[in-house]
Design an enzyme around this catalytic site. Structure first.
Site, short mmCIF file in Angstrom:
data_model
loop_
_atom_site.label_atom_id
_atom_site.label_comp_id
_atom_site.label_asym_id
_atom_site.label_seq_id
_atom_site.Cartn_x
_atom_site.Cartn_y
_atom_site.Cartn_z
CG ASP A 244 -59.09 -41.39 -14.24
OD1 ASP A 244 -59.13 -42.22 -15.16
OD2 ASP A 244 -58.69 -40.22 -14.40
CG HIS B 155 -62.36 -33.88 -16.52
ND1 HIS B 155 -62.27 -33.07 -17.63
CD2 HIS B 155 -62.07 -35.14 -16.94
CE1 HIS B 155 -61.95 -33.80 -18.68
NE2 HIS B 155 -61.81 -35.05 -18.29
#
Length: 401
Positions: free
Chosen positions: A343, A295
């Site tokens: 996710d 990320h």
């Protein structure tokens, strides 16, 4: 949690990034433009805030080249709107100054919604019944069902067009119930969102904690594409139902909340693999990504994923499915150097709790609707229309045949 190793840099690197001498850097510190602190590894060396250095560098570049600044205005990482909802500091996520991980362990989604919408961490009042809103066909995907119900609710609810903050918060509660009904394909009753979903999915008390934490951790994440979309729609004066319908349209894209579908597919294909690292390496050699890892805002790992995986370990340590996702995460991080993101964690929760297909997106959407309503409240209060300008790069005027 340890300090982000990238957050503080030495004087040589700070001066290089700013394009100034060390003497000028020290002058910036004395003027409070750049924070500094003593280095734990050297008695006389000081470290400088990378965030402050980057912010000062961007401001200098914008003054020198305004066209380039405008071209970058909508690129990743450049803030373009003010918000007091979420803070991302590279290590943690905060909602109105409170650690989201702490809230995920102790508070319901409705309480966090109250915090984001009103600034008060309390259980909100009861929402209007959603019994009069018909359920669409069950074979429709969640987002289509939810959007259909929201459109009908907007047509039936004149109070939804009252854009004053207290009224929007009440409409937000109604929207939460509608989304829960769409997810369950049945009435949520008077239960909290997490309790209603846990009952429908039959996950018991252990699973309830995971469902609640996932919802709360998804509540907001600053100006991601769905929240920016929500703010744009709100800036046009559209009602909260329309704001959430637009947010859902953006969220289900495969580069946003829809990314969990790729993670689900990847994990399913790896379930029977014995040599996990070799299988991941083969995937990379084929040019296939390892979905659900890394990320840009969290160099040392997504704190939302970290908490969800910790909770799974605390409650489902003996689960074969938990051992599988843990082994995969360790092998992927070892191979790629990237850590699991939200996710992957939502998909891991769904697999370990044996939730229905598509439930990671459902959890993401219901949780994030809280943030969309919060951003709508902020945007309504400004009274401003969000209208970026385009930099024209087409055929010069008057030269087209």
């Amino acid at each position: 949690m340890s300090e982000n190793r990238h957050a503080w840099i030495g004087a040589v690197e700070a001066a290089r990034l700013l394009g100034v001498s060390r003497a000028t850097l020290y002058a910036y510190v004395s003027r409070a433009y750049v924070r500094s602190q003593a280095s734990p590894g050297a008695l006389r060396e000081r470290m400088y805030s990378r965030d402050d250095v980057e912010r000062l560098r961007r401001r200098t570049e914008e003054r020198r080249a305004p066209d380039k600044a405008a071209a970058r205005a909508l690129q990743w990482g450049m803030p373009i709107l003010e918000s007091s909802i979420a803070l991302i500091d590279g290590r943690r996520l905060y909602y109105r100054g409170l650690d989201a991980a702490m809230l995920a362990r102790t508070r319901s989604l409705e309480e966090v919604a109250s915090l984001i919408w009103t600034g008060r961490l309390e259980a909100p009042g009861s929402a209007a019944s959603v019994r009069h809103i018909a359920l669409p066909e069950r074979r429709l995907p969640f987002v289509a069902r939810a959007q259909s119900m929201l459109a009908e609710a907007a047509a039936r609810d004149p109070a939804g067009f009252d854009l004053r903050s207290p009224s929007v918060a009440l409409t937000g509660l109604h929207i939460l119930r509608l989304l829960t009904k769409a997810a369950m394909s049945s009435e949520p009753g008077e239960e909290t969102v997490d309790t209603a979903l846990a009952r429908k999915w039959n996950v018991g008390a252990r699973g309830l904690d995971l469902v609640r934490a996932a919802l709360v951790l998804c509540a907001d994440h600053e100006l991601n594409v769905s929240s920016f979309t929500a703010r744009c729609v709100a800036s046009a004066g559209s009602h909260p139902y329309g704001v959430v319908m637009a947010g859902l349209a953006a969220l289900e894209g495969p580069k946003h909340g829809g990314a969990s579908a790729r993670v689900e597919s990847m994990l399913e294909s790896m379930r029977r693999v014995r040599a996990m690292r070799g299988a991941i390496a083969a995937r990379l050699r084929r040019g296939e990504p390892v979905d659900g890892f890394g990320h840009p805002l969290y160099p040392d790992g997504d704190p939302r994923a970290r908490l969800l995986l910790e909770l799974l370990g605390e409650r489902y340590a003996k689960s074969a499915e938990y051992r599988f996702v843990k082994e995969f995460a360790q092998a992927a991080t070892s191979t790629t150097g990237e850590h699991p993101n939200v996710d992957f964690a939502l998909t891991a929760v769904a697999r370990v709790l044996d939730l229905p297909s598509g439930s990671p997106l459902i959890l993401f959407a219901i949780g994030r609707s809280v943030g969309w309503i919060g951003h709508a409240i902020e945007q309504y209060a400004t009274g401003q229309l969000i209208r970026p300008r385009a930099k024209y790069v087409g055929v010069p005027a008057g030269r087209a045949e």
